[in-house]
Design a protein around this motif. Structure first.
Motif, PDB file in Angstrom:
ATOM      1  N   THR A  43       0.835  -1.197   0.000  1.00 40.98           N
ATOM      2  CA  THR A  43       0.000   0.000   0.000  1.00 40.98           C
ATOM      3  C   THR A  43       0.875   1.253   0.000  1.00 40.98           C
ATOM      4  O   THR A  43       1.050   1.877  -1.045  1.00 40.98           O
ATOM      5  CB  THR A  43      -1.009  -0.041   1.166  1.00 40.98           C
ATOM      6  N   ALA A  44       1.506   1.598   1.123  1.00 42.74           N
ATOM      7  CA  ALA A  44       2.315   2.819   1.144  1.00 42.74           C
ATOM      8  C   ALA A  44       3.426   2.785   0.089  1.00 42.74           C
ATOM      9  O   ALA A  44       3.826   3.828  -0.433  1.00 42.74           O
ATOM     10  CB  ALA A  44       2.904   3.021   2.539  1.00 42.74           C
ATOM     11  N   ASN A  45       3.918   1.597  -0.258  1.00 44.08           N
ATOM     12  CA  ASN A  45       5.151   1.500  -1.044  1.00 44.08           C
ATOM     13  C   ASN A  45       5.024   0.938  -2.450  1.00 44.08           C
ATOM     14  O   ASN A  45       6.034   0.753  -3.112  1.00 44.08           O
ATOM     15  CB  ASN A  45       6.152   0.606  -0.295  1.00 44.08           C
ATOM     16  N   VAL A 167      -3.223 -18.697  -0.110  1.00 43.85           N
ATOM     17  CA  VAL A 167      -4.055 -17.910  -1.021  1.00 43.85           C
ATOM     18  C   VAL A 167      -4.382 -16.566  -0.393  1.00 43.85           C
ATOM     19  O   VAL A 167      -4.081 -16.322   0.786  1.00 43.85           O
ATOM     20  CB  VAL A 167      -5.363 -18.669  -1.364  1.00 43.85           C
ATOM     21  N   SER A 168      -4.991 -15.711  -1.174  1.00 43.01           N
ATOM     22  CA  SER A 168      -5.386 -14.393  -0.683  1.00 43.01           C
ATOM     23  C   SER A 168      -6.696 -13.986  -1.348  1.00 43.01           C
ATOM     24  O   SER A 168      -6.901 -14.258  -2.540  1.00 43.01           O
ATOM     25  CB  SER A 168      -4.284 -13.372  -1.009  1.00 43.01           C
ATOM     26  N   ASN A 169      -7.544 -13.354  -0.589  1.00 45.78           N
ATOM     27  CA  ASN A 169      -8.841 -12.865  -1.079  1.00 45.78           C
ATOM     28  C   ASN A 169      -9.790 -13.990  -1.480  1.00 45.78           C
ATOM     29  O   ASN A 169     -10.693 -13.791  -2.299  1.00 45.78           O
ATOM     30  CB  ASN A 169      -8.640 -11.897  -2.266  1.00 45.78           C
ATOM     31  N   ALA A 217      -5.210  -4.548   5.827  1.00 49.35           N
ATOM     32  CA  ALA A 217      -6.011  -3.347   6.123  1.00 49.35           C
ATOM     33  C   ALA A 217      -6.642  -3.391   7.520  1.00 49.35           C
ATOM     34  O   ALA A 217      -7.804  -3.003   7.684  1.00 49.35           O
ATOM     35  CB  ALA A 217      -7.061  -3.125   5.030  1.00 49.35           C
ATOM     36  N   PRO A 218      -5.890  -3.843   8.528  1.00 48.48           N
ATOM     37  CA  PRO A 218      -6.486  -3.993   9.866  1.00 48.48           C
ATOM     38  C   PRO A 218      -6.842  -2.663  10.529  1.00 48.48           C
ATOM     39  O   PRO A 218      -7.618  -2.645  11.472  1.00 48.48           O
ATOM     40  CB  PRO A 218      -5.387  -4.714  10.662  1.00 48.48           C
ATOM     41  N   LEU A 219      -6.267  -1.545  10.021  1.00 50.86           N
ATOM     42  CA  LEU A 219      -6.527  -0.240  10.646  1.00 50.86           C
ATOM     43  C   LEU A 219      -7.672   0.518   9.975  1.00 50.86           C
ATOM     44  O   LEU A 219      -7.902   1.687  10.257  1.00 50.86           O
ATOM     45  CB  LEU A 219      -5.254   0.630  10.589  1.00 50.86           C
ATOM     46  N   THR A 220      -8.377  -0.145   9.081  1.00 52.81           N
ATOM     47  CA  THR A 220      -9.377   0.534   8.256  1.00 52.81           C
ATOM     48  C   THR A 220     -10.384   1.355   9.047  1.00 52.81           C
ATOM     49  O   THR A 220     -10.769   2.451   8.634  1.00 52.81           O
ATOM     50  CB  THR A 220     -10.108  -0.506   7.378  1.00 52.81           C
ATOM     51  N   ALA A 221     -10.834   0.843  10.203  1.00 51.55           N
ATOM     52  CA  ALA A 221     -11.858   1.575  10.960  1.00 51.55           C
ATOM     53  C   ALA A 221     -11.336   2.942  11.390  1.00 51.55           C
ATOM     54  O   ALA A 221     -12.121   3.873  11.587  1.00 51.55           O
ATOM     55  CB  ALA A 221     -12.299   0.757  12.170  1.00 51.55           C
ATOM     56  N   ILE A 222     -10.006   3.056  11.508  1.00 55.91           N
ATOM     57  CA  ILE A 222      -9.398   4.328  11.929  1.00 55.91           C
ATOM     58  C   ILE A 222      -9.015   5.184  10.722  1.00 55.91           C
ATOM     59  O   ILE A 222      -9.237   6.393  10.705  1.00 55.91           O
ATOM     60  CB  ILE A 222      -8.117   4.043  12.751  1.00 55.91           C
ATOM     61  N   THR A 223      -8.470   4.520   9.700  1.00 57.20           N
ATOM     62  CA  THR A 223      -7.851   5.283   8.615  1.00 57.20           C
ATOM     63  C   THR A 223      -8.808   5.624   7.483  1.00 57.20           C
ATOM     64  O   THR A 223      -8.666   6.645   6.837  1.00 57.20           O
ATOM     65  CB  THR A 223      -6.676   4.493   8.013  1.00 57.20           C
ATOM     66  N   ALA A 260      -1.622  -9.984  11.641  1.00 57.46           N
ATOM     67  CA  ALA A 260      -1.970  -8.628  11.198  1.00 57.46           C
ATOM     68  C   ALA A 260      -0.857  -8.064  10.317  1.00 57.46           C
ATOM     69  O   ALA A 260       0.318  -8.125  10.673  1.00 57.46           O
ATOM     70  CB  ALA A 260      -2.181  -7.723  12.409  1.00 57.46           C
ATOM     71  N   LEU A 261      -1.243  -7.528   9.160  1.00 57.60           N
ATOM     72  CA  LEU A 261      -0.295  -6.883   8.243  1.00 57.60           C
ATOM     73  C   LEU A 261      -0.577  -5.396   8.252  1.00 57.60           C
ATOM     74  O   LEU A 261      -1.692  -4.970   7.954  1.00 57.60           O
ATOM     75  CB  LEU A 261      -0.483  -7.416   6.818  1.00 57.60           C
ATOM     76  N   THR A 262       0.432  -4.617   8.577  1.00 62.58           N
ATOM     77  CA  THR A 262       0.261  -3.180   8.517  1.00 62.58           C
ATOM     78  C   THR A 262       1.442  -2.596   7.750  1.00 62.58           C
ATOM     79  O   THR A 262       2.306  -3.323   7.268  1.00 62.58           O
ATOM     80  CB  THR A 262       0.137  -2.581   9.941  1.00 62.58           C
ATOM     81  N   THR A 263       1.466  -1.284   7.606  1.00 60.49           N
ATOM     82  CA  THR A 263       2.589  -0.641   6.956  1.00 60.49           C
ATOM     83  C   THR A 263       2.590   0.821   7.371  1.00 60.49           C
ATOM     84  O   THR A 263       1.576   1.348   7.827  1.00 60.49           O
ATOM     85  CB  THR A 263       2.498  -0.765   5.412  1.00 60.49           C
TER      86      THR A 263
END
Ligand SMILES: NC(=O)c1ccc[n+]([C@@H]2O[C@H](COP(=O)([O-])OP(=O)(O)OC[C@H]3O[C@@H](n4cnc5c(N)ncnc54)[C@H](O)[C@@H]3O)[C@@H](O)[C@H]2O)c1
Ligand SMILES: OCCc1c[nH]c2ccccc12
Length: 313
Positions: A43-45, A167-169, A217-223, A260-263
């Motif tokens: 995401t950021a990168n 797998v993912s999604n 995207a674990p921080l979605t509720a905040i970001t 949890a994956l964040t960045t």
């Protein structure tokens, strides 16, 4: 099925262990272990489509994260930055065996997994990855397409160049055909996961089938999804534990046994998670309170077009 193991590994040279080593590992169904907090390169990168120029800033951000103690690195061919991730791994100077490196195949039409995987390894400058994922299920037109692609993933695992495969999604309907024919079942599914996207009984399905969940995207509720019903619960618990609302959001994943994956490009923020997360836990009741508040709102931040087009859950 999944046990959480202590990851405290004192350094042979006598150096104090990195904070990440206080964050537990999760034991996967194939016997390997994954650090429960990861740093994402997606995401950021990531590079915008078509940008192929080597980007030193991505290397610098990633070196900063590794040096801060993030040893679980989540990449993908789609992010266009595997070369930069490889350069960061070289430059950070942390022994390869201490790192947990993930990359993902985009399942480009007309291309084998072997071709995609060899290209990824070459860009990363590595001779193995810890985890190789199918990035999304949308390449498949039929369940048989899923099964054939998964057989190609299993060949990569058998070659030893990916220690684990997943797998993912994927939703339950995507996983079912794979589980029906797999010799090596997927050990993880990386999904968008936060209080506003809990996916009904999908997480329970994973638990019942021995598949670990990685939350992106674990921080979605905040970001992205604020204001919302979780704000007040996050704020109350952040005040109780003397941590940030981001720490509470990440802890909500970890305390459910979810990776949890964040960045972030903000070193202080990254260091904050590593210093705060090992120091507290949410009670089961607090986890449930966040979940209950989250169910009052629905928000999805990624792959929206696929959901709109297919009317998927
Ligand atoms: N498999 C997939 O389809 C998929 C999709 C999305 C992400 N991912 C992976 O997961 C990783 C993490 O995803 P994410 O970036 O959505 O996670 P995240 O929810 O942790 O969000 C991180 C972003 O929020 C910002 N942020 C953090 N705290 C903030 C605050 N208090 N206020 C405002 N902004 C704040 C950070 O700077 C960063 O840009 C990605 O880098 C990627 O590796 C995978
Ligand atoms: O990881 C899947 C979503 C995503 C985030 N950043 C990207 C860049 C390119 C392709 C997909 C993504």
């Amino acid at each position: 099925m999944h046990s959480i193991t202590s990851a405290f590994k004192p350094d042979a040279s006598g150096n104090p262990p990195k904070q990440q080593e206080y964050i537990p590992n999760l034991k996967l169904s194939d016997g390997n272990e994954i650090p429960m907090l990861g740093y994402g390169l997606g995401t950021a990168n990531f590079k915008r489509g078509g940008d192929t120029a080597f980007n030193q800033q991505i290397v610098d951000h990633t070196v900063t994260a590794i040096k801060a103690g993030y040893y679980h690195l989540d990449g993908a061919e789609a992010y266009g930055n595997e070369q930069e991730l490889g350069a960061a791994i070289q430059a950070a100077g942390v022994p390869r065996e201490k790192l947990f490196v993930t990359t993902k195949t985009s399942c480009r039409a007309g291309e084998t997994v072997e071709t995609a995987f060899s290209r990824s390894l070459a860009k990363l400058g590595l001779d193995y990855v810890d985890l190789y994922l199918i990035h999304q299920p949308y390449f498949a037109k039929t369940p048989a397409d899923q099964q054939a692609k998964w057989a190609e993933m299993e060949a990569i695992k058998e070659s030893g160049r990916a220690r684990s495969i997943g797998v993912s999604n994927y939703l339950q309907e995507d996983l079912e055909p794979i589980l029906a024919t797999a010799r090596f079942p997927p050990v993880v599914n990386q999904i968008e996961y936060h209080p506003y996207l809990q996916h009904g009984d999908l997480v329970a399905y994973h638990r019942n089938n021995g598949i670990a969940v990685e939350a992106y995207a674990p921080l979605t509720a905040i970001t992205k999804a604020a204001p919302g019903p979780c704000d007040a619960v996050y704020a109350r618990l952040a005040s109780k534990y003397g941590v940030s609302d981001g720490d509470i959001a990440l802890r909500w994943c970890l305390d459910q046994g979810i990776v949890a994956l964040t960045t972030s490009g903000n070193e202080q923020r990254l260091q904050g998670y590593l210093s705060k997360l090992p120091a507290f836990h949410l009670t089961p009741k607090e986890v449930d309170e966040i979940s209950a508040s989250g169910r009052e709102k629905h928000f999805r931040g990624f792959w929206l077009a696929k959901f709109a087009a297919d009317d998927r859950r």
